[in-house]
Design a protein around this motif. Sequence first.
Motif: not given
Lengths: 322, 293
Positions: A232-237, A257-274
Amino acid sequence: VSGFEATGPITATGLAPPEWGGFDPARTRGRAGDVLRSFRTSTRLGWQMEANWTDPLLFFIYSVAKPVSSALILVFMLEVIGGGSKPEYRAFVVVGSALWAFVLSGISGLAWTVLDDRERYRMLKYVYVSPSDFLVVLLGRGVARIAVGAMGALITLGIGVAVLGVPFDIARVDWPLLVIVMAIGLASIIAIGVMLAAICLQTRQESWSYPEAVGGSLFLVSGAVFPILVLPALVQAVGLVTPLSWWIEGVRQSLFPGGISSIGGTGSLFESLTGQASPAPGQIVVALLATGTVATLASIAVFRASDRRAKDRGLLDQTTGS
Amino acid sequence: MSTAFAYRPTASPQEAAAWTRRQVLMTDLRTVAGRAYPRVRGMAREKSWVFFEVLLPFLATSAFVFVYRALQAPPQYIGFVVLGGAMTAFWLNVIWMMAQQLWWEKSQGNLELYFAAPMNIMSVLFGMAFGGFIMASTRAAAVLVVATVLYGVSFEVNQWVLLLAVFFLTLAALYGLGMVLASLFLMWGREAWHLTQLLVEPVYFVSGLNFPIASLGLLGSVAIAILPLAVGLDAMRQLAFADSAYPAGTPGPGVEALILVAMTVVFTLLARWALKTLERRARQEGRLSVRWQ
């Protein structure tokens, strides 16, 4: 004449040392050499306590069995679901579980030092009244467990590459990023460990479980074995303000380099913030530095407060039978 | 008080020490109850224990649930993980509160009192096992209920009786293994704590705690033959998710129930033999009261 009158002229006033010298507080403060000697001795003691209970072969098996088994559990989970056909998934879980062995060793090593010395060996008060700074002793004792954790992590990575088919190319490694994130990450792990040790100074029975509980909670939010976008977004925060998340992401991006990101990804909180799919190396370093600095400052503050309170309340020799 | 312990005038101390079968049986039963009592009574006395014993398996279970979610696995796999997570409460109880218990009692100075008391030491182990089973059941139930509700697991059980039989047989075999390990750990001394640590993740892996054990191939077959957690979990998964696709390659639940019966008998006999042998050795070598070694 009572016998207590001064027999000569008094030259010193108040609490200042008398002319003949007397107590010199400066002598109680260790110099760099003394600090180094305390650190070296406690490191050696910690290693002896960790390793001298058995022969080297059994100790080696014991040190690597846990992280390797953890990685194998995840690899087989991938295999069963069919994700094993994607080598980048394997790299993701192997790196994450290897690094987590290192985290757990760092966190629990420092906290268990306090508990071992207070509850099991009942030596904490003697260590405290020795001329060594307790924080230096604590860090030295923790080094042994961190070393064991590092060995387990390295061997897990090695097995991952050699046996489990993790696609590792040494020529593609981003060495500057790896060195920077490892240095800051190690400092952050130690900071969390010191904070837990400070908490264990205050607590009573069953503090032995605290490092595992904290580790288990951080494991969920740090993206160690799954991308945090499934949370959930709150836990991602919460994950985004944890230095371990950025450390693991940094190590992953430097090794693969260029592998799967544990922080980003489509629909992640990181993506919506940045607006970015995944963090760039520079962003990882800045975020790790910021969160790591906060964790370190907090740990120092908590440790000093706990240290004062433990002395004030007589907690240093208060065993609880756990 | 039971009449088995009523005053009985005797001609000599030797005659007084010659107990009837009834007295021996009553003493052993009282020992079982006495050793189980602190575990049952103390289940909720230390609140932080309850919290951690539920929280730790739940956190680990949640992490593996999220791994399967990230992989978009079929829903029954979430159920496999939840069932495995609940069973970890029993395994942790077996290794920490059974296997390590006698060594810990020695370190605390209680073991010599056990051996000096007029009772069978196997009764102490049975008492530990019974109390531990009650204690771990509450933790396992909490993990199972919370995780099932939170992660929306739906069980499909067609054979309730067999499922319950397999569950209790798994626990009987697990605590039997715990009794064997308790004897061995007494001999291993200071290594016991480290060996307890060693018996967590590797056993989780070879038992297929988070995935069907059939995917382990030969290693899985060996685990089914010797580890109660592996065989019990596999049988329970087959029964609790009866309508789901389950990887083939392991025996049916009926056969696995028989394996568990055999394990229970073998482990109990082995524990009895190991305890007698180690007690004799420990007495000969004077190690019953040696602490921290």
